[in-house]
Design an enzyme around this catalytic site. Structure first.
Site, PDB file in Angstrom:
ATOM      1  N   ARG A 120       0.127  -8.071  -4.618  1.00 42.85           N
ATOM      2  CA  ARG A 120       1.367  -8.406  -5.331  1.00 42.85           C
ATOM      3  C   ARG A 120       2.479  -8.494  -4.301  1.00 42.85           C
ATOM      4  O   ARG A 120       2.708  -7.575  -3.529  1.00 42.85           O
ATOM      5  CB  ARG A 120       1.688  -7.374  -6.412  1.00 42.85           C
ATOM      6  CG  ARG A 120       1.764  -5.938  -5.918  1.00 42.85           C
ATOM      7  CD  ARG A 120       2.328  -5.010  -6.993  1.00 42.85           C
ATOM      8  NE  ARG A 120       2.184  -3.619  -6.620  1.00 42.85           N
ATOM      9  CZ  ARG A 120       2.991  -2.978  -5.788  1.00 42.85           C
ATOM     10  NH1 ARG A 120       4.015  -3.599  -5.254  1.00 42.85           N
ATOM     11  NH2 ARG A 120       2.778  -1.706  -5.493  1.00 42.85           N
TER      12      ARG A 120
ATOM     13  N   HIS B  76       6.163  -2.832  -7.416  1.00 44.36           N
ATOM     14  CA  HIS B  76       5.251  -2.439  -8.495  1.00 44.36           C
ATOM     15  C   HIS B  76       5.849  -2.793  -9.854  1.00 44.36           C
ATOM     16  O   HIS B  76       5.187  -3.401 -10.694  1.00 44.36           O
ATOM     17  CB  HIS B  76       4.970  -0.943  -8.410  1.00 44.36           C
ATOM     18  CG  HIS B  76       4.081  -0.437  -9.497  1.00 44.36           C
ATOM     19  ND1 HIS B  76       2.742  -0.757  -9.577  1.00 44.36           N
ATOM     20  CD2 HIS B  76       4.340   0.348 -10.574  1.00 44.36           C
ATOM     21  CE1 HIS B  76       2.221  -0.188 -10.641  1.00 44.36           C
ATOM     22  NE2 HIS B  76       3.166   0.480 -11.259  1.00 44.36           N
TER      23      HIS B  76
ATOM     24  N   TYR C 218       6.324   1.577   1.836  1.00 37.76           N
ATOM     25  CA  TYR C 218       4.896   1.877   2.025  1.00 37.76           C
ATOM     26  C   TYR C 218       4.073   0.665   2.482  1.00 37.76           C
ATOM     27  O   TYR C 218       2.867   0.790   2.673  1.00 37.76           O
ATOM     28  CB  TYR C 218       4.297   2.462   0.742  1.00 37.76           C
ATOM     29  CG  TYR C 218       4.519   1.640  -0.518  1.00 37.76           C
ATOM     30  CD1 TYR C 218       3.672   0.597  -0.860  1.00 37.76           C
ATOM     31  CD2 TYR C 218       5.593   1.915  -1.362  1.00 37.76           C
ATOM     32  CE1 TYR C 218       3.870  -0.150  -2.008  1.00 37.76           C
ATOM     33  CE2 TYR C 218       5.805   1.179  -2.521  1.00 37.76           C
ATOM     34  CZ  TYR C 218       4.946   0.143  -2.834  1.00 37.76           C
ATOM     35  OH  TYR C 218       5.161  -0.606  -3.983  1.00 37.76           O
TER      36      TYR C 218
END
Length: 360
Positions: free
Chosen positions: A259, A263, A273
């Protein structure tokens, strides 16, 4: 154990048809899709990318509620849905609204779902699906039940569900697969492995080298596929469906995807991250770019055709958000009234209280 793991992982090589340049690398596996079907698949992917862009903008404007971006996962989402029949039942996760739309959910209702409006959960007759599941992995257990129901009725259809790599860390993931495997039910379990769940690298979620190999413990078929290759995704899903309706049991499909956005739009920052180098690496695997090159090489897709799809998407999204805006606002009495057929005493009191407030 390391040698054992390596031996198991060897059995789950990534299935691919198109490479990153849109070249066919597995001619024997090419699906029997007509030029019109190939163009329709590309149309849906382009439309969904525009829908994602507009949804992010609408969310930032405060015109949508909860939203989970989908850019980068169009091949895994739409290639698998394209392999289904109308009678098949979709049990989506919260990122899987595009599959519902192409399965028949009106676009304005998808917007109402994002806003938390109950009408967004009222699906038209013939749209075989549940509302997107918010509880991670819970749809796997539900899918086992739906698939068993189809099995007992003698239906030639399947129940298909989606979760991310993070969902494989949930107990429901194993329970659903185990149940469906034990009863040989017609289910397809898809894992869209975008490598980071909410923020945790997949390598820290499991000691297994692949997620597909988790099918072994449930005694069901497992396959890993290039989730950025829409033709590979379509092919493995189509084959899984055929096995299921022929009484050969469920399949777990791990789709390697990515993606591009956060999120969700609820404050996630993927730069905390994920590295820029990794983002750049996966952008080169963009499912739209790859499939576009393939279709252009065949001479059945052009920039003009793509621009026409983009303009159509923008117009339809504009009309759908207007229809959502014109839907009567959800009231507290709607929420209370939808909970029970016969209200208990405490909710009866609350119903009367809010009726009085709303009448002013």
């Amino acid at each position: 154990m390391k040698r054992t793991n390596e031996k198991i992982a060897e059995q789950f090589k990534t299935f691919q048809i198109l490479d990153e340049e849109g070249k066919v690398v597995n001619e024997e596996a090419m699906p029997k899709l007509s030029d019109d079907e190939l163009k329709e698949l590309m149309t849906r992917m382009v439309y969904t990318r525009i829908l994602d862009q507009r949804s992010i903008a609408l969310n930032r404007q405060g015109r949508l509620g909860f939203y989970a971006p989908t850019a980068g996962q169009e091949a895994s989402q739409l290639g698998s849905q394209f392999a289904l029949e109308k009678e098949d039942f979709i049990l989506p996760g919260y990122r899987d609204v595009p599959q519902l739309i192409w399965h028949g959910l009106p676009l304005y209702k998808a917007f109402l779902f994002s806003r938390g409006h109950y009408i967004g959960n009222q699906f038209p007759d013939g749209v075989n699906a549940l509302s997107p599941q918010i509880i991670i992995g819970a749809q796997y257990v539900q899918t086992a039940g739906v698939a068993m129901g189809m099995q007992k009725r003698g239906q030639k259809s399947v129940a298909i569900t989606y979760t991310g790599d993070g969902g494989t860390s949930q107990g429901d993931f194993y329970e659903g697969m185990n149940f469906a495997g034990a009863f040989n039910s017609p289910a397809i379990f898809i894992v869209q492995n975008n490598r980071f769940a909410i923020s945790t690298p997949v390598e820290k979620q499991t000691a297994a080298d692949t997620l597909a190999q988790k099918a072994v413990a449930a005694g069901i078929e497992g396959v890993q596929v290039d989730g950025m290759d829409v033709l590979a995704v379509y092919t493995v899903t189509k084959e899984a469906r055929e096995r299921a309706v022929n009484g050969e049991g469920p399949t777990l499909i791990e789709m390697l995807t990515y993606r591009y956005g956060p999120h969700t739009m609820a404050g996630d920052d993927p730069t905390r991250y994920r590295s820029e180098e990794l983002d750049n690496e996966w952008e080169k695997k963009d499912p739209l770019v790859r499939f576009r090159k393939f279709l252009e090489e065949k001479g059945i897709w052009s920039e003009d055709e793509e621009n026409a799809v983009i303009e159509r998407a923008k117009d339809e999204i504009k009309a759908a958000i207007k229809e959502a805006d014109n839907t009567p606002k959800q009231k507290v009495t709607d929420l209370i009234g939808n909970m029970y057929e016969t209200l208990p005493a405490n909710l009866n009191e609350q119903m009367e209280e809010y009726k009085a407030k709303e009448s002013k």
